[in-house]
Write a protein that holds these residues in place. Structure first.
Motif, PDB file in Angstrom:
ATOM      1  N   ASP A  32       0.841  -1.406  -0.018  1.00 47.11           N
ATOM      2  CA  ASP A  32       0.105  -0.008   0.019  1.00 47.11           C
ATOM      3  C   ASP A  32       0.794   1.395   0.001  1.00 47.11           C
ATOM      4  OD1 ASP A  32       0.843  -0.617   2.472  1.00 47.11           O
ATOM      5  OD2 ASP A  32      -0.702   0.234   3.611  1.00 47.11           O
ATOM      6  N   MET A  33       2.080   1.163   0.300  1.00 44.65           N
ATOM      7  CA  MET A  33       2.808   2.584   0.293  1.00 44.65           C
ATOM      8  C   MET A  33       4.328   2.103   0.415  1.00 44.65           C
ATOM      9  SD  MET A  33       2.497   3.960   4.424  1.00 44.65           S
ATOM     10  CE  MET A  33       0.867   3.819   4.408  1.00 44.65           C
ATOM     11  N   SER A  34       5.234   3.018  -0.079  1.00 45.83           N
ATOM     12  CA  SER A  34       6.585   2.709   0.221  1.00 45.83           C
ATOM     13  C   SER A  34       7.075   2.838   1.622  1.00 45.83           C
ATOM     14  CB  SER A  34       7.311   3.430  -1.021  1.00 45.83           C
ATOM     15  OG  SER A  34       8.404   4.223  -0.219  1.00 45.83           O
ATOM     16  N   GLY A  35       8.243   1.924   1.911  1.00 42.50           N
ATOM     17  CA  GLY A  35       8.694   2.200   3.108  1.00 42.50           C
ATOM     18  C   GLY A  35       9.343   3.531   3.321  1.00 42.50           C
ATOM     19  N   PHE A  36       9.858   4.038   2.463  1.00 41.84           N
ATOM     20  CA  PHE A  36      10.411   5.444   2.290  1.00 41.84           C
ATOM     21  C   PHE A  36       9.375   6.621   2.758  1.00 41.84           C
ATOM     22  CE2 PHE A  36      13.428   4.108  -1.246  1.00 41.84           C
ATOM     23  CZ  PHE A  36      14.628   3.888  -0.522  1.00 41.84           C
ATOM     24  N   ASP A  37       8.107   6.240   2.170  1.00 34.39           N
ATOM     25  CA  ASP A  37       6.988   7.027   2.544  1.00 34.39           C
ATOM     26  C   ASP A  37       6.788   6.990   4.104  1.00 34.39           C
ATOM     27  OD1 ASP A  37       7.154   8.568   0.105  1.00 34.39           O
ATOM     28  OD2 ASP A  37       5.303   6.865  -0.620  1.00 34.39           O
ATOM     29  N   LEU A  38       6.689   5.741   4.330  1.00 37.37           N
ATOM     30  CA  LEU A  38       6.275   5.579   6.005  1.00 37.37           C
ATOM     31  C   LEU A  38       7.503   6.146   6.749  1.00 37.37           C
ATOM     32  CD1 LEU A  38       4.366   2.534   6.607  1.00 37.37           C
ATOM     33  CD2 LEU A  38       5.896   3.243   8.340  1.00 37.37           C
ATOM     34  N   CYS A  39       8.614   5.752   6.371  1.00 36.35           N
ATOM     35  CA  CYS A  39       9.753   6.321   7.362  1.00 36.35           C
ATOM     36  C   CYS A  39       9.698   7.841   7.435  1.00 36.35           C
ATOM     37  CB  CYS A  39      11.170   5.801   6.399  1.00 36.35           C
ATOM     38  SG  CYS A  39      12.770   6.176   7.553  1.00 36.35           S
ATOM     39  N   ARG A  40       9.545   8.658   6.132  1.00 38.85           N
ATOM     40  CA  ARG A  40       9.259   9.968   6.146  1.00 38.85           C
ATOM     41  C   ARG A  40       8.262  10.622   7.113  1.00 38.85           C
ATOM     42  NH1 ARG A  40       8.240  10.896   0.976  1.00 38.85           N
ATOM     43  NH2 ARG A  40      10.190  10.844   0.281  1.00 38.85           N
ATOM     44  N   GLN A  41       7.081   9.671   7.063  1.00 39.12           N
ATOM     45  CA  GLN A  41       5.930  10.146   7.959  1.00 39.12           C
ATOM     46  C   GLN A  41       6.143   9.784   9.248  1.00 39.12           C
ATOM     47  OE1 GLN A  41       2.431   8.368   6.109  1.00 39.12           O
ATOM     48  NE2 GLN A  41       1.184   8.594   7.653  1.00 39.12           N
ATOM     49  N   ILE A  42       6.837   8.876   9.773  1.00 34.61           N
ATOM     50  CA  ILE A  42       7.091   8.767  11.264  1.00 34.61           C
ATOM     51  C   ILE A  42       7.920   9.810  11.719  1.00 34.61           C
ATOM     52  CG2 ILE A  42       8.465   7.338  12.748  1.00 34.61           C
ATOM     53  CD1 ILE A  42       7.605   4.777  10.939  1.00 34.61           C
ATOM     54  N   ARG A  43       9.049  10.275  10.932  1.00 39.22           N
ATOM     55  CA  ARG A  43       9.983  11.294  11.351  1.00 39.22           C
ATOM     56  C   ARG A  43       9.219  12.598  11.379  1.00 39.22           C
ATOM     57  NH1 ARG A  43      12.128   7.627  13.559  1.00 39.22           N
ATOM     58  NH2 ARG A  43      14.247   6.885  12.732  1.00 39.22           N
ATOM     59  N   HIS A  44       8.243  12.785  10.295  1.00 41.42           N
ATOM     60  CA  HIS A  44       7.405  14.132  10.066  1.00 41.42           C
ATOM     61  C   HIS A  44       6.709  14.163  11.563  1.00 41.42           C
ATOM     62  CE1 HIS A  44       6.176  17.379   7.662  1.00 41.42           C
ATOM     63  NE2 HIS A  44       5.065  17.257   8.339  1.00 41.42           N
ATOM     64  N   GLN A  45       6.404  13.085  12.047  1.00 41.90           N
ATOM     65  CA  GLN A  45       5.516  13.206  13.338  1.00 41.90           C
ATOM     66  C   GLN A  45       6.507  13.322  14.733  1.00 41.90           C
ATOM     67  OE1 GLN A  45       3.575   9.493  13.194  1.00 41.90           O
ATOM     68  NE2 GLN A  45       1.987  10.310  11.618  1.00 41.90           N
ATOM     69  N   GLY A  46       7.601  13.610  14.354  1.00 40.50           N
ATOM     70  CA  GLY A  46       8.484  13.997  15.423  1.00 40.50           C
ATOM     71  C   GLY A  46       9.068  12.705  15.901  1.00 40.50           C
ATOM     72  N   SER A  47       8.644  11.512  15.852  1.00 36.94           N
ATOM     73  CA  SER A  47       9.077  10.527  16.454  1.00 36.94           C
ATOM     74  C   SER A  47      10.833   9.894  16.207  1.00 36.94           C
ATOM     75  CB  SER A  47       8.215   9.032  16.252  1.00 36.94           C
ATOM     76  OG  SER A  47       8.913   7.789  16.543  1.00 36.94           O
ATOM     77  N   ASN A  48      11.468   9.726  17.164  1.00 39.20           N
ATOM     78  CA  ASN A  48      12.607   9.130  16.822  1.00 39.20           C
ATOM     79  C   ASN A  48      12.985   7.693  17.028  1.00 39.20           C
ATOM     80  OD1 ASN A  48      12.305   9.612  19.439  1.00 39.20           O
ATOM     81  ND2 ASN A  48      14.348  10.891  19.877  1.00 39.20           N
ATOM     82  N   LEU A  49      11.940   7.200  16.776  1.00 44.03           N
ATOM     83  CA  LEU A  49      11.887   5.495  17.029  1.00 44.03           C
ATOM     84  C   LEU A  49      13.060   4.975  16.086  1.00 44.03           C
ATOM     85  CD1 LEU A  49      10.397   2.790  17.768  1.00 44.03           C
ATOM     86  CD2 LEU A  49       9.049   3.226  15.727  1.00 44.03           C
ATOM     87  N   PRO A  50      13.940   4.066  16.611  1.00 46.84           N
ATOM     88  CA  PRO A  50      14.955   3.563  15.757  1.00 46.84           C
ATOM     89  C   PRO A  50      14.140   2.825  14.692  1.00 46.84           C
ATOM     90  CG  PRO A  50      15.624   3.082  17.925  1.00 46.84           C
ATOM     91  CD  PRO A  50      14.029   3.571  17.973  1.00 46.84           C
ATOM     92  N   ILE A  51      14.738   2.880  13.315  1.00 46.02           N
ATOM     93  CA  ILE A  51      14.335   2.094  12.316  1.00 46.02           C
ATOM     94  C   ILE A  51      15.175   1.458  11.352  1.00 46.02           C
ATOM     95  CG2 ILE A  51      12.815   2.372  10.016  1.00 46.02           C
ATOM     96  CD1 ILE A  51      11.663   4.995  11.172  1.00 46.02           C
ATOM     97  N   LEU A  52      15.187   0.193  11.372  1.00 41.84           N
ATOM     98  CA  LEU A  52      15.977  -0.579  10.411  1.00 41.84           C
ATOM     99  C   LEU A  52      15.162  -1.167   9.170  1.00 41.84           C
ATOM    100  CD1 LEU A  52      18.319  -2.729   9.969  1.00 41.84           C
ATOM    101  CD2 LEU A  52      17.217  -4.228  11.396  1.00 41.84           C
ATOM    102  N   ILE A  53      15.506  -0.609   8.173  1.00 38.45           N
ATOM    103  CA  ILE A  53      15.038  -0.821   6.761  1.00 38.45           C
ATOM    104  C   ILE A  53      15.599  -2.218   6.432  1.00 38.45           C
ATOM    105  CG2 ILE A  53      15.108  -0.226   4.315  1.00 38.45           C
ATOM    106  CD1 ILE A  53      14.622   2.742   5.124  1.00 38.45           C
ATOM    107  N   ILE A  54      14.674  -3.179   5.791  1.00 37.42           N
ATOM    108  CA  ILE A  54      15.283  -4.197   5.314  1.00 37.42           C
ATOM    109  C   ILE A  54      14.664  -4.375   3.775  1.00 37.42           C
ATOM    110  CG2 ILE A  54      15.498  -5.958   7.343  1.00 37.42           C
ATOM    111  CD1 ILE A  54      12.592  -6.811   6.726  1.00 37.42           C
ATOM    112  N   SER A  55      15.530  -4.695   2.677  1.00 36.80           N
ATOM    113  CA  SER A  55      15.097  -4.638   1.543  1.00 36.80           C
ATOM    114  C   SER A  55      15.785  -5.203   0.528  1.00 36.80           C
ATOM    115  CB  SER A  55      15.073  -2.996   1.155  1.00 36.80           C
ATOM    116  OG  SER A  55      14.387  -2.975  -0.272  1.00 36.80           O
ATOM    117  N   ALA A  56      15.197  -5.725  -0.414  1.00 29.78           N
ATOM    118  CA  ALA A  56      15.844  -6.247  -1.661  1.00 29.78           C
ATOM    119  C   ALA A  56      16.398  -5.355  -2.447  1.00 29.78           C
ATOM    120  CB  ALA A  56      14.867  -7.221  -2.512  1.00 29.78           C
TER     121      ALA A  56
END
Ligand code: CA
Length: 253
Positions: free
Chosen positions: A85-109
């Protein structure tokens, strides 16, 4: 090494909670299983919307004390890039945009250098190309959780003169009125407010907000300072808060 006090504090806490957002069932289950075996608490989501939903619910869970409300419900997010439904990039951007600094580990082909840089630029903390071994994944999770653990929580409210910056809410009040800032403007203001009345060089500011690679691109910084002035100053052409010190950098208040 952890001190015995730190060990005790760790032992008395809830297990670290990890959210996995991954649509491929076999990978999702394999990761969840491996992490559970390491005693982590694991929740999974099959797409971005379900993941965001869980994160929002997590922060409003029943039974949290007042103090818990200011902390995050997840300690780490493992995020696949290609979701239905969305790209992980967009999700990552959205999370940071909300001010969260939750550690994010991207896994990708998608493992090109460009993809890795994009992921890190958008605020991911680490990037693991597929296929990967579970032992490596767990080791990377451990590093991210430890780093997060070691970070002292910043004070939620920074106040300088009549400007109040709320780190948890990612909001800024200027003379009693909330103003809207972009994530970069917010980061820049946060650095200024953490160092009131200090001269900050353009190199320092660039490095902190845009990263080491961006040093030298002062036009970007100067434009953001101008935008900040337009939002903070009573008269942006005669700044009283954000002062330019020619040849040195900027000083806040
Ligand atoms: Ca996928």
């Amino acid at each position: 090494m952890l001190t015995s006090e730190a060990n005790k504090a760790r032992a008395s806490r809830r297990p670290e909670r990890i959210l996995i957002i991954e649509d491929e069932e076999s990978i999702r289950e394999a990761i969840a299983h491996s992490l559970q075996r390491e005693s982590y608490e694991v929740l999974t989501a099959v797409n971005g919307t379900a993941g965001l939903d869980l994160m929002q619910k997590g922060s409003m869970q029943q039974g949290l004390t007042q103090a818990d409300h200011s902390t995050i419900a997840f300690d780490l997010l493992i995020l696949d890039l290609m979701l239905p439904d969305m790209s992980g990039f967009d999700l990552c951007r959205q999370i940071r945009h909300q001010g969260s600094n939750l550690p994010i580990l991207i896994i990708s082909a998608k493992s090109s250098e460009g993809d890795r840089v994009t992921g890190l630029d958008l605020g991911a903390d680490d990037y693991l190309p597929k296929p990967f071994g579970m032992r490596e994944l767990i080791a990377r999770c451990r590093v991210l959780l430890r780093r997060w653990d070691a970070l002292p929580l910043p004070p939620p409210l920074l106040t300088v003169r009549d400007i109040v910056l709320n780190l948890h809410m990612a909001s800024v009040i200027v003379r009693g009125k909330e103003i809207a800032l972009s994530p970069k403007e917010f980061q820049l203001l946060e650095i200024f407010m953490l160092h009131p009345r200090q001269v900050l060089t353009r190199e320092q500011l660039m490095k902190q907000v845009w990263g080491r690679e961006a040093i030298g691109d002062y036009k970007t910084l100067d434009v953001h300072v101008r935008w900040l002035r337009e939002k903070l100053e009573i008269n942006p052409s005669q700044p009283e808060y954000l002062i330019t010190l020619r040849g040195f950098g900027y000083r806040f208040c």
